[in-house]
Scaffold this motif. Structure first.
Motif, PDB file in Angstrom:
ATOM      1  N   LEU A  88      44.618  43.926  44.308  1.00  0.00           N
ATOM      2  CA  LEU A  88      44.725  43.962  43.013  1.00  0.00           C
ATOM      3  C   LEU A  88      43.334  44.558  42.590  1.00  0.00           C
ATOM      4  N   LEU A  89      42.389  44.972  43.144  1.00  0.00           N
ATOM      5  CA  LEU A  89      41.495  46.005  43.547  1.00  0.00           C
ATOM      6  C   LEU A  89      42.302  46.832  43.617  1.00  0.00           C
ATOM      7  N   TYR A  90      43.206  47.513  44.721  1.00  0.00           N
ATOM      8  CA  TYR A  90      43.140  48.411  44.386  1.00  0.00           C
ATOM      9  C   TYR A  90      44.320  48.659  43.184  1.00  0.00           C
ATOM     10  N   CYS A 154      37.743  31.739  40.977  1.00  0.00           N
ATOM     11  CA  CYS A 154      37.568  32.662  40.225  1.00  0.00           C
ATOM     12  C   CYS A 154      37.765  33.516  40.900  1.00  0.00           C
ATOM     13  N   ILE A 155      37.574  34.091  41.979  1.00  0.00           N
ATOM     14  CA  ILE A 155      37.355  35.393  42.013  1.00  0.00           C
ATOM     15  C   ILE A 155      39.188  35.958  41.919  1.00  0.00           C
ATOM     16  N   VAL A 156      40.164  35.423  41.783  1.00  0.00           N
ATOM     17  CA  VAL A 156      41.930  36.035  42.031  1.00  0.00           C
ATOM     18  C   VAL A 156      41.891  36.321  39.897  1.00  0.00           C
ATOM     19  N   PHE A 157      41.335  35.033  39.255  1.00  0.00           N
ATOM     20  CA  PHE A 157      41.171  34.554  37.957  1.00  0.00           C
ATOM     21  C   PHE A 157      40.443  35.659  36.966  1.00  0.00           C
ATOM     22  N   ILE A 158      39.365  36.648  38.132  1.00  0.00           N
ATOM     23  CA  ILE A 158      39.094  37.286  37.553  1.00  0.00           C
ATOM     24  C   ILE A 158      39.326  39.451  37.404  1.00  0.00           C
ATOM     25  N   SER A 166      46.743  36.708  30.116  1.00  0.00           N
ATOM     26  CA  SER A 166      48.094  35.632  29.485  1.00  0.00           C
ATOM     27  C   SER A 166      47.948  34.567  31.149  1.00  0.00           C
ATOM     28  N   THR A 167      48.821  36.260  31.780  1.00  0.00           N
ATOM     29  CA  THR A 167      49.303  35.370  33.087  1.00  0.00           C
ATOM     30  C   THR A 167      48.081  35.221  33.828  1.00  0.00           C
ATOM     31  N   ALA A 168      46.559  35.398  34.278  1.00  0.00           N
ATOM     32  CA  ALA A 168      45.178  34.720  34.489  1.00  0.00           C
ATOM     33  C   ALA A 168      45.228  33.376  34.091  1.00  0.00           C
ATOM     34  N   LEU A 169      44.992  33.093  32.548  1.00  0.00           N
ATOM     35  CA  LEU A 169      45.421  31.952  31.969  1.00  0.00           C
ATOM     36  C   LEU A 169      46.086  31.059  32.553  1.00  0.00           C
ATOM     37  N   MET A 170      47.651  31.859  32.422  1.00  0.00           N
ATOM     38  CA  MET A 170      48.164  30.617  33.586  1.00  0.00           C
ATOM     39  C   MET A 170      48.242  29.426  34.737  1.00  0.00           C
ATOM     40  N   LEU A 194      34.153  25.455  33.020  1.00  0.00           N
ATOM     41  CA  LEU A 194      32.351  26.265  33.043  1.00  0.00           C
ATOM     42  C   LEU A 194      33.090  27.544  33.245  1.00  0.00           C
ATOM     43  N   ALA A 195      33.125  26.948  34.527  1.00  0.00           N
ATOM     44  CA  ALA A 195      33.287  29.453  35.080  1.00  0.00           C
ATOM     45  C   ALA A 195      34.070  29.898  34.847  1.00  0.00           C
ATOM     46  N   GLY A 196      35.465  29.421  33.832  1.00  0.00           N
ATOM     47  CA  GLY A 196      36.151  29.664  33.500  1.00  0.00           C
ATOM     48  C   GLY A 196      36.581  30.439  32.968  1.00  0.00           C
ATOM     49  N   MET A 197      35.533  29.855  32.209  1.00  0.00           N
ATOM     50  CA  MET A 197      34.886  30.287  30.281  1.00  0.00           C
ATOM     51  C   MET A 197      34.656  31.309  30.375  1.00  0.00           C
ATOM     52  N   VAL A 198      33.358  31.324  31.105  1.00  0.00           N
ATOM     53  CA  VAL A 198      32.026  32.146  31.456  1.00  0.00           C
ATOM     54  C   VAL A 198      33.129  33.520  31.396  1.00  0.00           C
ATOM     55  N   LEU A 199      33.397  33.262  32.822  1.00  0.00           N
ATOM     56  CA  LEU A 199      34.555  34.825  33.505  1.00  0.00           C
ATOM     57  C   LEU A 199      35.434  35.086  32.008  1.00  0.00           C
ATOM     58  N   LEU A 200      36.355  34.011  31.032  1.00  0.00           N
ATOM     59  CA  LEU A 200      37.074  34.627  30.361  1.00  0.00           C
ATOM     60  C   LEU A 200      36.201  34.989  29.618  1.00  0.00           C
ATOM     61  N   THR A 201      35.293  34.607  28.913  1.00  0.00           N
ATOM     62  CA  THR A 201      33.933  35.479  27.693  1.00  0.00           C
ATOM     63  C   THR A 201      33.696  36.733  28.291  1.00  0.00           C
ATOM     64  N   GLY A 202      33.589  36.841  29.238  1.00  0.00           N
ATOM     65  CA  GLY A 202      32.935  38.038  29.226  1.00  0.00           C
ATOM     66  C   GLY A 202      34.222  38.942  29.813  1.00  0.00           C
ATOM     67  N   VAL A 203      35.326  38.881  30.298  1.00  0.00           N
ATOM     68  CA  VAL A 203      36.720  39.682  30.248  1.00  0.00           C
ATOM     69  C   VAL A 203      37.155  40.239  28.345  1.00  0.00           C
ATOM     70  N   ILE A 204      36.496  38.895  27.748  1.00  0.00           N
ATOM     71  CA  ILE A 204      37.319  39.788  26.237  1.00  0.00           C
ATOM     72  C   ILE A 204      36.356  40.553  25.933  1.00  0.00           C
ATOM     73  N   LEU A 205      34.690  40.519  25.962  1.00  0.00           N
ATOM     74  CA  LEU A 205      33.955  40.480  25.295  1.00  0.00           C
ATOM     75  C   LEU A 205      33.554  42.837  26.347  1.00  0.00           C
ATOM     76  N   LEU A 206      33.846  42.244  27.884  1.00  0.00           N
ATOM     77  CA  LEU A 206      34.000  43.340  28.114  1.00  0.00           C
ATOM     78  C   LEU A 206      34.705  44.213  28.495  1.00  0.00           C
ATOM     79  N   GLY A 207      35.716  43.656  28.955  1.00  0.00           N
ATOM     80  CA  GLY A 207      37.199  44.259  29.539  1.00  0.00           C
ATOM     81  C   GLY A 207      37.730  44.976  28.459  1.00  0.00           C
ATOM     82  N   SER A 208      37.905  46.629  29.267  1.00  0.00           N
ATOM     83  CA  SER A 208      38.705  46.991  28.085  1.00  0.00           C
ATOM     84  C   SER A 208      40.125  46.910  27.108  1.00  0.00           C
ATOM     85  N   ARG A 209      40.504  45.428  26.928  1.00  0.00           N
ATOM     86  CA  ARG A 209      41.709  45.271  26.451  1.00  0.00           C
ATOM     87  C   ARG A 209      41.201  44.316  25.321  1.00  0.00           C
ATOM     88  N   ARG A 210      39.918  44.395  25.069  1.00  0.00           N
ATOM     89  CA  ARG A 210      39.398  42.877  24.135  1.00  0.00           C
ATOM     90  C   ARG A 210      39.585  43.405  22.628  1.00  0.00           C
TER      91      ARG A 210
END
Length: 397
Positions: A88-90, A154-158, A166-170, A194-210
């Motif tokens: 996934l990292l690769y 959490c690692i796989v989710f992020i 969408s796949t990550a949320l499912m 709660l950890a998932g919501m924090v990671l989700l917020t980070g993805v939406i706010l900081l991710g390249s596809r926000r």
């Protein structure tokens, strides 16, 4: 052929559903690939043959997967997790970029791309089933059970969410369901959420596809104010479904397949309803519901916790994905890139989906064999964590 049929075990209804979905898929793909074939100066038959090869390969993988004793997947899950996280990292760094998302890697030699999240789904679900089974004696222990489970989720989710939200949320939702089934305390599950919501917020706010995520949600909530380009796919899908009527236009007579950007994958359900009508759409929905029902029976009859959790996780994943795809097609959710299992045209995604079906059938085969022996299960010794009976885990209602 007779030897193969004689060795084919497991729930016969699931085998029938797989065959029906495969046949429906071949008809839908042949009908919906005309435009892309024309654009690429190819024939629709070429796409059909390629898809047929993947379907046959998937059936072969499902057959061999169901022959393998499902207990072996506990050990395989560790190997899959070791492979999945670096992969996934690769993919995020060196993967093929399409629409600002890096989801695919190219397999050397055969030059075939595959979506690493498909492998990650299979790896995480089997690993969670194994971990929850082995940690039952210490299931309330934070250090021994909760942290390893939460860390893997959490690692796989992020890693998936950064490119495929969408796949990550499912997958995250399926993981939560497995934690509930596996007797993780409500307090700990809330911490994971709660950890998932924090990671989700980070993805939406900081991710390249926000911007993509925000625009899709806005187009879904306020379609009248949305950019026509952002709501184009959803609108064309609604037109296809609305014009299908009760009985549809007939096989091969779809018109919206010429306008939908992905009529053979993300919006194949819309093409099916347009050609086969409401009746065809309901039949497809019914097939997935019957599949879920048969899996529930497998879960409740499985004599081992690992088998029950394995069948539950994989069946949840497949049915949630199916209904998410159909919900998007009918306008009940924002546009995503989630394919319809065993129906959408795909390469390695069909193969991974087929393996998931095969593992479920392996659990079902084990149940059949134990019933045939008619030997009552002995209650495991207190120290044997690998042989916990399902009665100790409230697997399903």
């Amino acid at each position: 052929m007779k030897k193969i049929l004689d060795r084919t075990k497991g729930d016969r209804w699931i085998w029938l559903i797989v065959i029906l979905l495969s046949i429906l898929s071949l008809m839908a793909i042949y009908s919906s690939t005309g435009t892309i074939a024309y654009k690429n100066d190819k024939s629709a038959e070429q796409y059909l043959v390629k898809h047929l090869v993947m379907i046959v390969g998937g059936l072969a993988l499902m057959y061999f997967s169901h022959l393998l004793d499902y207990r072996y997947y506990a050990g395989i899950s560790k190997v899959l997790m070791v492979i999945t996280i670096p992969l996934l990292l690769y993919t995020l760094i060196f993967g093929n970029h399409v629409n600002d998302a890096s989801r695919w890697v190219t397999i050397p030699v055969i030059n075939q791309t595959f979506q690493t999240s498909d492998l990650a789904k299979l790896a995480l679900i089997t690993f969670l089933a194994r971990t929850l089974t082995r940690k039952q004696e210490n299931i309330k222990d934070v250090n021994k059970a909760f942290i390893p489970i939460m860390g893997s989720v959490c690692i796989v989710f992020i890693l998936i969410a950064l490119a495929n939200l969408s796949t990550a949320l499912m997958l995250f939702g399926v993981s939560i369901l497995l934690l509930i089934v596996g007797r993780i305390s409500i307090r700990q599950i809330l911490i994971v959420c709660l950890a998932g919501m924090v990671l989700l917020t980070g993805v939406i706010l900081l991710g390249s596809r926000r911007q993509t995520y925000i625009s899709r949600v806005q187009a879904f909530i306020h379609p009248e104010k949305a950019d026509p380009d952002k709501s184009f796919q959803a609108n064309q899908s609604k037109i296809a479904i609305a014009t299908g009527g009760i009985l549809g236009k007939g096989p091969g007579n779809s018109t919206q397949r010429n306008f939908l950007p992905h009529p053979y994958s993300d919006f194949v359900f819309a093409v099916i309803v347009e050609e086969w009508g409401l009746v065809g759409g309901l039949v497809l929905v019914l097939l997935y519901l019957v599949f879920l029902y048969r899996c529930v029976l497998i879960v409740t009859h499985s004599p081992k916790a690992f088998g029950a959790l394995l069948a539950a996780g994989l069946s949840f994943s497949l049915t949630i994905q199916a209904f998410a795809n159909m919900a998007v097609a009918v306008g009940l959710g924002p546009v995503t890139g989630v394919p319809l299992p065993l129906v959408s045209m795909g390469g390695t995604s069909i193969l991974f989906t087929s393996v998931a079906f095969g593992i479920i059938l392996s659990v079902s085969r084990d149940i059949e064999e134990k019933k045939g022996l008619d030997v009552p299960e002995k209650k495991p010794a207190a120290g044997n964590r690998n042989k916990i009976i399902v009665g100790e885990i409230p697997a399903m209602g």
